[in-house]
Design a protein around this motif. Sequence first.
Motif, PDB file in Angstrom:
ATOM      1  N   LEU A 100      -4.707 -13.269  -4.055  1.00  0.00           N
ATOM      2  CA  LEU A 100      -4.877 -12.264  -5.278  1.00  0.00           C
ATOM      3  C   LEU A 100      -4.271 -11.029  -4.813  1.00  0.00           C
ATOM      4  O   LEU A 100      -3.758 -10.286  -5.793  1.00  0.00           O
ATOM      5  CB  LEU A 100      -6.178 -12.102  -5.363  1.00  0.00           C
ATOM      6  CG  LEU A 100      -6.892 -13.082  -6.254  1.00  0.00           C
ATOM      7  CD1 LEU A 100      -8.223 -13.136  -6.436  1.00  0.00           C
ATOM      8  CD2 LEU A 100      -6.163 -13.655  -7.482  1.00  0.00           C
ATOM      9  N   GLU A 101      -4.091 -10.485  -3.616  1.00  0.00           N
ATOM     10  CA  GLU A 101      -3.479  -9.138  -3.180  1.00  0.00           C
ATOM     11  C   GLU A 101      -2.026  -9.505  -3.483  1.00  0.00           C
ATOM     12  O   GLU A 101      -1.489  -8.515  -3.917  1.00  0.00           O
ATOM     13  CB  GLU A 101      -3.893  -9.024  -1.665  1.00  0.00           C
ATOM     14  CG  GLU A 101      -3.390  -7.628  -1.454  1.00  0.00           C
ATOM     15  CD  GLU A 101      -3.877  -7.080   0.202  1.00  0.00           C
ATOM     16  OE1 GLU A 101      -3.524  -5.961   0.552  1.00  0.00           O
ATOM     17  OE2 GLU A 101      -4.461  -8.018   0.847  1.00  0.00           O
ATOM     18  N   LEU A 102      -1.468 -10.340  -3.178  1.00  0.00           N
ATOM     19  CA  LEU A 102      -0.126 -10.485  -3.394  1.00  0.00           C
ATOM     20  C   LEU A 102       0.156 -10.692  -5.006  1.00  0.00           C
ATOM     21  O   LEU A 102       1.040 -10.120  -5.426  1.00  0.00           O
ATOM     22  CB  LEU A 102       0.561 -11.688  -2.874  1.00  0.00           C
ATOM     23  CG  LEU A 102       0.929 -11.637  -1.493  1.00  0.00           C
ATOM     24  CD1 LEU A 102       1.334 -13.088  -0.800  1.00  0.00           C
ATOM     25  CD2 LEU A 102       1.698 -10.726  -1.143  1.00  0.00           C
ATOM     26  N   VAL A 103      -0.498 -11.199  -5.739  1.00  0.00           N
ATOM     27  CA  VAL A 103      -0.433 -11.589  -7.016  1.00  0.00           C
ATOM     28  C   VAL A 103      -0.354 -10.335  -7.758  1.00  0.00           C
ATOM     29  O   VAL A 103       0.205 -10.077  -8.745  1.00  0.00           O
ATOM     30  CB  VAL A 103      -1.647 -12.448  -7.693  1.00  0.00           C
ATOM     31  CG1 VAL A 103      -1.304 -12.549  -9.092  1.00  0.00           C
ATOM     32  CG2 VAL A 103      -1.328 -13.825  -7.256  1.00  0.00           C
ATOM     33  N   ASP A 107       4.916  -3.490  -7.264  1.00  0.00           N
ATOM     34  CA  ASP A 107       6.191  -3.138  -6.451  1.00  0.00           C
ATOM     35  C   ASP A 107       5.888  -2.883  -4.810  1.00  0.00           C
ATOM     36  O   ASP A 107       6.780  -2.704  -4.281  1.00  0.00           O
ATOM     37  CB  ASP A 107       6.547  -1.412  -6.990  1.00  0.00           C
ATOM     38  CG  ASP A 107       5.702  -0.324  -6.981  1.00  0.00           C
ATOM     39  OD1 ASP A 107       4.462  -0.974  -6.390  1.00  0.00           O
ATOM     40  OD2 ASP A 107       6.175   0.672  -7.347  1.00  0.00           O
ATOM     41  N   LYS A 108       4.676  -3.194  -4.641  1.00  0.00           N
ATOM     42  CA  LYS A 108       4.393  -3.398  -3.065  1.00  0.00           C
ATOM     43  C   LYS A 108       4.481  -4.535  -2.627  1.00  0.00           C
ATOM     44  O   LYS A 108       3.915  -5.054  -1.435  1.00  0.00           O
ATOM     45  CB  LYS A 108       2.927  -2.548  -2.749  1.00  0.00           C
ATOM     46  CG  LYS A 108       2.982  -1.083  -3.188  1.00  0.00           C
ATOM     47  CD  LYS A 108       1.311  -0.754  -3.037  1.00  0.00           C
ATOM     48  CE  LYS A 108       1.139   0.453  -3.358  1.00  0.00           C
ATOM     49  NZ  LYS A 108      -0.027   1.286  -3.476  1.00  0.00           N
ATOM     50  N   PHE A 109       4.752  -5.729  -3.298  1.00  0.00           N
ATOM     51  CA  PHE A 109       4.856  -6.948  -3.069  1.00  0.00           C
ATOM     52  C   PHE A 109       5.499  -7.203  -1.604  1.00  0.00           C
ATOM     53  O   PHE A 109       4.945  -7.907  -0.824  1.00  0.00           O
ATOM     54  CB  PHE A 109       5.582  -7.870  -3.975  1.00  0.00           C
ATOM     55  CG  PHE A 109       5.535  -9.242  -3.659  1.00  0.00           C
ATOM     56  CD1 PHE A 109       4.444 -10.263  -3.960  1.00  0.00           C
ATOM     57  CD2 PHE A 109       6.181 -10.016  -2.841  1.00  0.00           C
ATOM     58  CE1 PHE A 109       4.417 -11.127  -3.558  1.00  0.00           C
ATOM     59  CE2 PHE A 109       6.414 -11.265  -2.577  1.00  0.00           C
ATOM     60  CZ  PHE A 109       5.438 -12.144  -2.737  1.00  0.00           C
ATOM     61  N   PHE A 113       3.757  -8.626   1.604  1.00  0.00           N
ATOM     62  CA  PHE A 113       4.127 -10.302   2.018  1.00  0.00           C
ATOM     63  C   PHE A 113       4.488 -10.147   3.450  1.00  0.00           C
ATOM     64  O   PHE A 113       4.176 -11.046   4.282  1.00  0.00           O
ATOM     65  CB  PHE A 113       5.295 -10.706   1.093  1.00  0.00           C
ATOM     66  CG  PHE A 113       5.921 -12.127   1.633  1.00  0.00           C
ATOM     67  CD1 PHE A 113       5.231 -13.302   1.362  1.00  0.00           C
ATOM     68  CD2 PHE A 113       6.930 -12.038   2.138  1.00  0.00           C
ATOM     69  CE1 PHE A 113       5.686 -14.348   1.595  1.00  0.00           C
ATOM     70  CE2 PHE A 113       7.521 -13.269   2.599  1.00  0.00           C
ATOM     71  CZ  PHE A 113       6.888 -14.551   2.471  1.00  0.00           C
ATOM     72  N   VAL A 114       5.418  -9.163   3.792  1.00  0.00           N
ATOM     73  CA  VAL A 114       6.024  -9.073   5.068  1.00  0.00           C
ATOM     74  C   VAL A 114       4.730  -8.876   6.164  1.00  0.00           C
ATOM     75  O   VAL A 114       4.802  -9.609   7.126  1.00  0.00           O
ATOM     76  CB  VAL A 114       7.054  -8.040   5.130  1.00  0.00           C
ATOM     77  CG1 VAL A 114       7.488  -7.823   6.649  1.00  0.00           C
ATOM     78  CG2 VAL A 114       8.374  -8.282   4.505  1.00  0.00           C
ATOM     79  N   HIS A 115       4.092  -7.792   5.797  1.00  0.00           N
ATOM     80  CA  HIS A 115       2.983  -7.603   6.778  1.00  0.00           C
ATOM     81  C   HIS A 115       2.097  -8.770   6.942  1.00  0.00           C
ATOM     82  O   HIS A 115       1.897  -9.251   7.985  1.00  0.00           O
ATOM     83  CB  HIS A 115       2.021  -6.611   6.258  1.00  0.00           C
ATOM     84  CG  HIS A 115       1.004  -6.147   7.031  1.00  0.00           C
ATOM     85  ND1 HIS A 115       1.018  -5.400   8.169  1.00  0.00           N
ATOM     86  CD2 HIS A 115      -0.555  -6.273   6.680  1.00  0.00           C
ATOM     87  CE1 HIS A 115      -0.248  -5.369   8.645  1.00  0.00           C
ATOM     88  NE2 HIS A 115      -1.100  -5.811   7.845  1.00  0.00           N
TER      89      HIS A 115
END
Length: 166
Positions: A100-103, A107-109, A113-115
């Motif tokens: 859900l954090e990614l969903v 613009d911080k995706f 995701f990388v982290h």
Amino acid sequence: MRKVLLLTLLGFGTMAKAQIPQPDPDTTAKHFLIVASIKNLQEVSAGRQAAQKAMRPDVKMFGQMMEKDHGDAEQKLLALAKNLDMTLPSASTGGIQPDLELVNAGDKFDKLFVHGMVSGHGNTVQVFENYATVGKNPAVKAFAQEMLPKLKQHLAEIKAIEEKMK
């Protein structure tokens, strides 16, 4: 009298140890396969999101690689479990919900995701290295050893992307 008492106590201690059941090595193998399956499915899900939502081309390509590589790894894992006659719980083999954090990252995706990928792959490499080193089941140990180079490659690639983003 003391010697008899001491020997008697030592004898009881030995009997108590003999009655303790030893851990089943397949339990460890099954646990490893469950954890590996969940990790695969999480990477596939996050990779699919990255392929669709990432802004940076390198993050998008990494996401596509996650979806493919971890999807392939999951198929190998399921075939291995079937060959070993191990039934994995359905919660570990399907139905992983998107993070859900990614969903909701907007613009911080890319950054989130990388982290997550750096952290996740670091942990996954440790789990696989551990079983590849001390695992008891030869087939599962071979699977862990086979997967390690690809996992280490993923970790190196995502760390390189993270460095470029700084």
